[in-house]
Design a protein around this motif. Structure first.
Motif, mmCIF file in Angstrom:
data_model
loop_
_atom_site.group_PDB
_atom_site.id
_atom_site.type_symbol
_atom_site.label_atom_id
_atom_site.label_comp_id
_atom_site.label_asym_id
_atom_site.label_seq_id
_atom_site.Cartn_x
_atom_site.Cartn_y
_atom_site.Cartn_z
ATOM 1 N N ALA A 189 -3.666 40.988 -0.143
ATOM 2 C CA ALA A 189 -3.604 39.633 0.726
ATOM 3 C C ALA A 189 -2.213 38.968 0.419
ATOM 4 C CB ALA A 189 -4.646 38.694 0.125
ATOM 5 N N ALA A 190 -1.638 38.849 -0.615
ATOM 6 C CA ALA A 190 -0.317 38.288 -0.984
ATOM 7 C C ALA A 190 0.728 38.904 0.274
ATOM 8 C CB ALA A 190 0.144 38.058 -2.070
ATOM 9 N N ASP A 191 0.706 40.393 0.128
ATOM 10 C CA ASP A 191 1.690 40.824 1.010
ATOM 11 C C ASP A 191 1.508 40.677 2.396
ATOM 12 O OD1 ASP A 191 2.892 42.444 -1.196
ATOM 13 O OD2 ASP A 191 1.362 44.108 -0.662
ATOM 14 N N VAL A 192 0.284 40.665 3.064
ATOM 15 C CA VAL A 192 0.201 40.457 4.344
ATOM 16 C C VAL A 192 0.451 38.913 5.049
ATOM 17 C CG1 VAL A 192 -1.688 40.570 6.141
ATOM 18 C CG2 VAL A 192 -1.283 42.323 4.559
ATOM 19 N N TYR A 193 -0.383 37.882 4.003
ATOM 20 C CA TYR A 193 -0.377 36.581 4.416
ATOM 21 C C TYR A 193 0.447 35.702 3.642
ATOM 22 C CZ TYR A 193 -4.129 38.373 7.445
ATOM 23 O OH TYR A 193 -4.832 38.698 8.585
ATOM 24 N N SER A 194 1.162 36.050 2.668
ATOM 25 C CA SER A 194 2.233 35.188 1.799
ATOM 26 C C SER A 194 1.714 33.758 1.592
ATOM 27 C CB SER A 194 3.284 34.979 2.576
ATOM 28 O OG SER A 194 4.003 36.328 3.052
ATOM 29 N N GLU A 195 2.187 32.855 2.193
ATOM 30 C CA GLU A 195 1.700 31.447 1.652
ATOM 31 C C GLU A 195 0.621 31.085 2.371
ATOM 32 O OE1 GLU A 195 4.145 30.583 5.413
ATOM 33 O OE2 GLU A 195 4.252 32.191 3.829
ATOM 34 N N GLN A 196 -0.179 31.839 3.156
ATOM 35 C CA GLN A 196 -1.285 31.737 3.839
ATOM 36 C C GLN A 196 -2.635 31.940 3.125
ATOM 37 O OE1 GLN A 196 0.258 33.297 7.602
ATOM 38 N NE2 GLN A 196 -0.628 31.280 8.531
ATOM 39 N N VAL A 197 -2.341 32.320 1.753
ATOM 40 C CA VAL A 197 -3.623 32.803 0.962
ATOM 41 C C VAL A 197 -3.793 31.628 -0.303
ATOM 42 C CG1 VAL A 197 -4.204 34.625 -0.653
ATOM 43 C CG2 VAL A 197 -2.904 35.156 1.274
ATOM 44 N N ILE A 198 -5.207 31.725 -0.392
ATOM 45 C CA ILE A 198 -5.550 30.983 -1.609
ATOM 46 C C ILE A 198 -6.260 31.906 -2.639
ATOM 47 C CG2 ILE A 198 -7.241 29.120 -2.376
ATOM 48 C CD1 ILE A 198 -7.038 27.714 0.466
ATOM 49 N N GLY A 199 -6.084 31.870 -3.779
ATOM 50 C CA GLY A 199 -6.550 32.841 -4.771
ATOM 51 C C GLY A 199 -7.199 32.278 -5.706
ATOM 52 N N VAL A 200 -8.272 32.699 -6.078
ATOM 53 C CA VAL A 200 -9.527 31.962 -6.885
ATOM 54 C C VAL A 200 -9.803 32.862 -7.980
ATOM 55 C CG1 VAL A 200 -11.445 30.666 -7.135
ATOM 56 C CG2 VAL A 200 -10.253 30.381 -4.960
ATOM 57 N N ILE A 201 -9.710 32.518 -9.274
ATOM 58 C CA ILE A 201 -9.940 33.475 -10.298
ATOM 59 C C ILE A 201 -11.369 32.491 -11.058
ATOM 60 C CG2 ILE A 201 -9.678 34.355 -12.537
ATOM 61 C CD1 ILE A 201 -8.546 35.831 -10.599
ATOM 62 N N GLY A 236 4.131 32.174 -2.575
ATOM 63 C CA GLY A 236 3.956 30.833 -1.761
ATOM 64 C C GLY A 236 2.541 30.378 -1.415
ATOM 65 N N GLY A 237 1.505 31.418 -2.084
ATOM 66 C CA GLY A 237 0.092 30.721 -1.818
ATOM 67 C C GLY A 237 -0.135 29.762 -2.820
ATOM 68 N N LEU A 238 -1.560 29.432 -2.812
ATOM 69 C CA LEU A 238 -2.139 28.386 -3.623
ATOM 70 C C LEU A 238 -3.136 29.190 -4.759
ATOM 71 C CD1 LEU A 238 -2.780 25.533 -1.623
ATOM 72 C CD2 LEU A 238 -0.756 25.887 -2.924
ATOM 73 N N THR A 239 -3.057 28.898 -5.838
ATOM 74 C CA THR A 239 -3.808 29.446 -6.975
ATOM 75 C C THR A 239 -4.815 28.400 -7.616
ATOM 76 O OG1 THR A 239 -1.892 28.970 -8.452
ATOM 77 C CG2 THR A 239 -2.116 31.256 -7.064
ATOM 78 N N ILE A 240 -6.110 28.755 -7.520
ATOM 79 C CA ILE A 240 -6.988 27.899 -8.314
ATOM 80 C C ILE A 240 -8.003 28.966 -9.608
ATOM 81 C CG2 ILE A 240 -9.199 26.763 -7.893
ATOM 82 C CD1 ILE A 240 -8.283 26.412 -4.988
ATOM 83 N N VAL A 241 -8.142 28.371 -10.640
ATOM 84 C CA VAL A 241 -8.561 28.891 -11.776
ATOM 85 C C VAL A 241 -9.797 28.210 -12.131
ATOM 86 C CG1 VAL A 241 -8.562 30.112 -13.965
ATOM 87 C CG2 VAL A 241 -6.769 30.329 -12.139
ATOM 88 N N GLN A 242 -11.000 28.798 -12.366
ATOM 89 C CA GLN A 242 -12.062 28.067 -13.008
ATOM 90 C C GLN A 242 -11.834 27.488 -14.216
ATOM 91 O OE1 GLN A 242 -15.872 30.234 -13.399
ATOM 92 N NE2 GLN A 242 -16.959 28.764 -14.415
ATOM 93 N N GLU A 243 -12.265 26.173 -14.646
ATOM 94 C CA GLU A 243 -11.979 25.668 -15.980
ATOM 95 C C GLU A 243 -12.619 26.655 -17.096
ATOM 96 O OE1 GLU A 243 -11.337 23.987 -19.396
ATOM 97 O OE2 GLU A 243 -10.498 22.814 -17.576
#
Length: 200
Positions: free
Chosen positions: A125-137, A156-163
């Motif tokens: 996803a990062a390779d194809v859409y770069s900063e247009q990706v939101i990653g969630v773990i 340049g994408g955004l990253t969210i992780v569960q507390e």
């Protein structure tokens, strides 16, 4: 800190997100029910999910999750088009990859002992859409997803992780937080509302 918030605010106005990628393992079903259940029916950005599961598992995951959201959920078939307002699940025993405008499936070797691997989905996803990706773990008992989240952040994408204290298994969130300067560490319902804020 306020500087970082400003940056994200500026970035948000410029970037229309193409995809949200979510990775989870142990405890993932319960976590996904809450997260997806808190998304509105008009959530536009496609969501792709890797949930570690047994390779013999059938499509019950899709059916179980569909009860919690009115967004259509489907298990990905090779070359499926990536459509807005859809939730996509990696099939058991296949890696799920993002290509421009569609998904691909692969039976390459497991990564971090997993197929589907969160890293494989996130990195493609990062390779194809770069900063247009939101990653969630979300919750999970291994370190899959850590490298993929790192790549999303680097592109340049955004990253969210569960507390981690709210996760059924905190190993995966802790690993991600230790490896990546994540943008947000949130509870499940707050992850959903943050996704809505970012994507609408």
């Amino acid at each position: 800190m306020s500087h970082q918030v400003t940056l994200i605010g500026v970035k948000r106005k410029q970037v229309a997100f193409e995809i949200v990628v979510i990775g989870t393992s142990l405890g993932g079903l319960s976590a996904l029910k809450i997260l997806l259940g808190n998304l509105p029916a008009d959530f536009l950005v496609p969501i792709a999910i890797v949930q570690h599961r047994h390779k013999e598992s059938n499509n019950t995951l899709q059916e179980l999750l569909q009860e919690y959201t009115s967004l259509p959920i489907r298990e990905v078939e090779d070359k499926d088009e990536i459509l807005p307002r859809h939730i996509y699940i990696a099939p058991a025993d296949y890696h799920l990859l993002v290509e421009p405008g569609h998904f691909a499936l692969s039976t390459d070797e497991p990564v971090s002992y997993a197929r589907p691997s969160i890293d494989v989905l996130f990195e493609s996803a990062a390779d194809v859409y770069s900063e247009q990706v939101i990653g969630v773990i979300l919750t999970g008992a291994n370190q899959d997803g850590m490298q993929g989240l790192k790549k999303i952040k680097a592109r340049g994408g955004l990253t969210i992780v569960q507390e981690p204290t709210t996760a059924e298994s905190d190993v995966m969130p802790e690993a991600a937080i230790s490896a990546v300067a994540v943008d947000w560490i949130l509870t499940l319902s707050n992850i959903a509302s943050q996704m809505v804020k970012l994507c609408h």
